[in-house]
Write an enzyme that holds these catalytic residues in place. Sequence first.
Site, PDB file in Angstrom:
ATOM      1  N   HIS A   1       0.824  -1.178   0.012  1.00 21.73           N
ATOM      2  CA  HIS A   1      -0.173  -0.040   0.016  1.00 21.73           C
ATOM      3  C   HIS A   1       0.903   1.193   0.009  1.00 21.73           C
ATOM      4  CE1 HIS A   1      -2.595   3.041   1.753  1.00 21.73           C
ATOM      5  NE2 HIS A   1      -3.538   2.569   1.495  1.00 21.73           N
TER       6      HIS A   1
ATOM      7  N   ARG B   1      -2.688   1.320  -4.650  1.00 20.77           N
ATOM      8  CA  ARG B   1      -2.387  -0.218  -4.655  1.00 20.77           C
ATOM      9  C   ARG B   1      -2.408  -0.797  -6.000  1.00 20.77           C
ATOM     10  NH1 ARG B   1      -6.929  -2.581  -0.616  1.00 20.77           N
ATOM     11  NH2 ARG B   1      -7.860  -0.468  -1.218  1.00 20.77           N
TER      12      ARG B   1
ATOM     13  N   LYS C   1      -5.843  -0.362  -8.461  1.00 15.82           N
ATOM     14  CA  LYS C   1      -6.693   0.477  -7.715  1.00 15.82           C
ATOM     15  C   LYS C   1      -6.795   1.738  -8.353  1.00 15.82           C
ATOM     16  CE  LYS C   1      -8.289  -2.300  -4.463  1.00 15.82           C
ATOM     17  NZ  LYS C   1      -9.533  -2.644  -4.381  1.00 15.82           N
TER      18      LYS C   1
ATOM     19  N   ASP D   1      -5.659   8.486  -7.027  1.00 19.09           N
ATOM     20  CA  ASP D   1      -6.212   9.543  -5.941  1.00 19.09           C
ATOM     21  C   ASP D   1      -5.020  10.620  -5.719  1.00 19.09           C
ATOM     22  OD1 ASP D   1      -6.632  10.396  -3.336  1.00 19.09           O
ATOM     23  OD2 ASP D   1      -7.751   8.872  -2.832  1.00 19.09           O
TER      24      ASP D   1
ATOM     25  N   CYS E   1      -3.820  12.084  -3.253  1.00 18.96           N
ATOM     26  CA  CYS E   1      -3.254  12.096  -1.947  1.00 18.96           C
ATOM     27  C   CYS E   1      -1.949  11.208  -2.229  1.00 18.96           C
ATOM     28  CB  CYS E   1      -3.966  11.632  -0.824  1.00 18.96           C
ATOM     29  SG  CYS E   1      -4.312   9.847  -0.863  1.00 18.96           S
ATOM     30  N   TYR E   2      -1.972  10.451  -3.098  1.00 17.71           N
ATOM     31  CA  TYR E   2      -0.681   9.371  -3.505  1.00 17.71           C
ATOM     32  C   TYR E   2       0.269  10.335  -4.108  1.00 17.71           C
ATOM     33  CZ  TYR E   2      -3.509   5.726  -1.356  1.00 17.71           C
ATOM     34  OH  TYR E   2      -4.320   4.902  -0.626  1.00 17.71           O
TER      35      TYR E   2
ATOM     36  N   ASP F   1      -9.711  14.209  -4.471  1.00 18.36           N
ATOM     37  CA  ASP F   1      -8.953  12.937  -4.756  1.00 18.36           C
ATOM     38  C   ASP F   1      -9.229  12.514  -6.116  1.00 18.36           C
ATOM     39  OD1 ASP F   1     -11.479  12.078  -4.542  1.00 18.36           O
ATOM     40  OD2 ASP F   1     -11.254  10.152  -3.765  1.00 18.36           O
TER      41      ASP F   1
ATOM     42  N   ASP G   1     -11.781  18.667  -0.312  1.00 16.09           N
ATOM     43  CA  ASP G   1     -11.458  18.488   1.370  1.00 16.09           C
ATOM     44  C   ASP G   1     -10.183  18.967   1.581  1.00 16.09           C
ATOM     45  OD1 ASP G   1      -9.952  15.874   1.754  1.00 16.09           O
ATOM     46  OD2 ASP G   1     -11.624  15.125   0.362  1.00 16.09           O
TER      47      ASP G   1
ATOM     48  N   HIS H   1      -7.046  16.189   1.065  1.00 18.18           N
ATOM     49  CA  HIS H   1      -6.658  15.951  -0.088  1.00 18.18           C
ATOM     50  C   HIS H   1      -6.146  17.322  -0.881  1.00 18.18           C
ATOM     51  CE1 HIS H   1      -9.095  12.134  -0.277  1.00 18.18           C
ATOM     52  NE2 HIS H   1      -8.092  11.815  -0.866  1.00 18.18           N
TER      53      HIS H   1
END
Length: 420
Positions: A257, A300, A303, A306, A308-309, A362, A369, A372
Amino acid sequence: MALTPTEFETSSLRKKVVALLDEGRALRRGDDGSTATSTDSFLSCFDKAEVEGHARFLLSGLSLLKPGFRSLDASRPWLLFWIVHGLSLLGIEYEGTGENLTPASWYPFSPVTEELARTLGGAPSKTSCLGFVASCQNSSGGYGGGPQQLSHVATTYAAVAALVVVGGRDALEQVDREALASFLGRMQVKHGKRKGAFTVHVGGEVDMRACYLVMAVFRMVGLDPATFLDLDAMVEYIRSCQTYEGGFGGEPGNEAHGGYSYCAFAALALAGRHGEVDIYQLLEWASGRQQSVEGGFNGRTNKLVDSCYSWWQGALLCLIEEHLCQEIDLGEREDTVFHSGALQDWILLCCQLPPKSGGLRDKPGASPDYYHTCYALSGLSLCYRRGAMPHNRTDLLCNVREDKLLALDERLRREHKHTR
């Protein structure tokens, strides 16, 4: 042949992304078709209206929040950190000894508009922010998610990081460092299969986050973790969490992850032990997380991407690069270890909201938000690390602006010199 749910979600997202990228790239790129480079200023990828829109969005979180935020009552130090760190990256901060949030001396879009000036005028003072953080500190050490709440490793990190961002070189005057170190030491598991790991609070769960959070707090408060922790046991626990893919899971046997992989490698780096895992397999896994269509990172395998990654995976790759450059003496590289232009397009064209609302989300279709917005801005700053001044660089190990951490380090060095 019917698509699996994951394939359907990915296909639907990519249709939205391609449309947004096609529409926005012509406006974002120069006449030669190139994106901004890593040697430009971080804020060069925004215009004034965009910066002020994001600043107003973040500032809205420092006032009375709506009832929907009740679920985050135990995460109030996190809210403060996400907001003040995001603002600091945009050049809005409690500068020097001043009490009020103002544009930094290097802020490129002065003067601010009347609308932003009014919003800044209504923001809490520095004393108010520091007072709130102090109210979350417990006499037994550490910080809770709010006043009179149980000390928690995660909110302790958020509280200390917020102090660094808000308070500058005087940030840690309120921290009871002896009690803090004792609390963090008590959270380490001393026996059994999870020896070396940390519980997040008394009687709490154990996962990889806590290893990183504990080590980052020790770094920010200027204490040597080896004095209080069994670092050998922590390293062995982290090693046991590396998967066949190369990334790290939250616990042994879990799927690799992005967030946990950053936490694992950053914790090792903070201990000076990052060479004790399979770094090449980790590099292969992490580099495969940047997706060719979207340009952003997923957390991952198979997936969705996003924003935030952009930080969790982007900073992980930067840490790996720094280690390998030192290990095999590659010297300074001019490009980034990931596709910087693609990541910028993902964040700016797919995750950025228009100035009227501001904030970052995201992925397309979601609402913005504070979480993010914070981590997308941190990830975006990675694209501009080369040659940047410390106020335009985010520290890879603590996720605060480098100049704020350097100012704190200088203060701690002077304290140590006077106490010898």
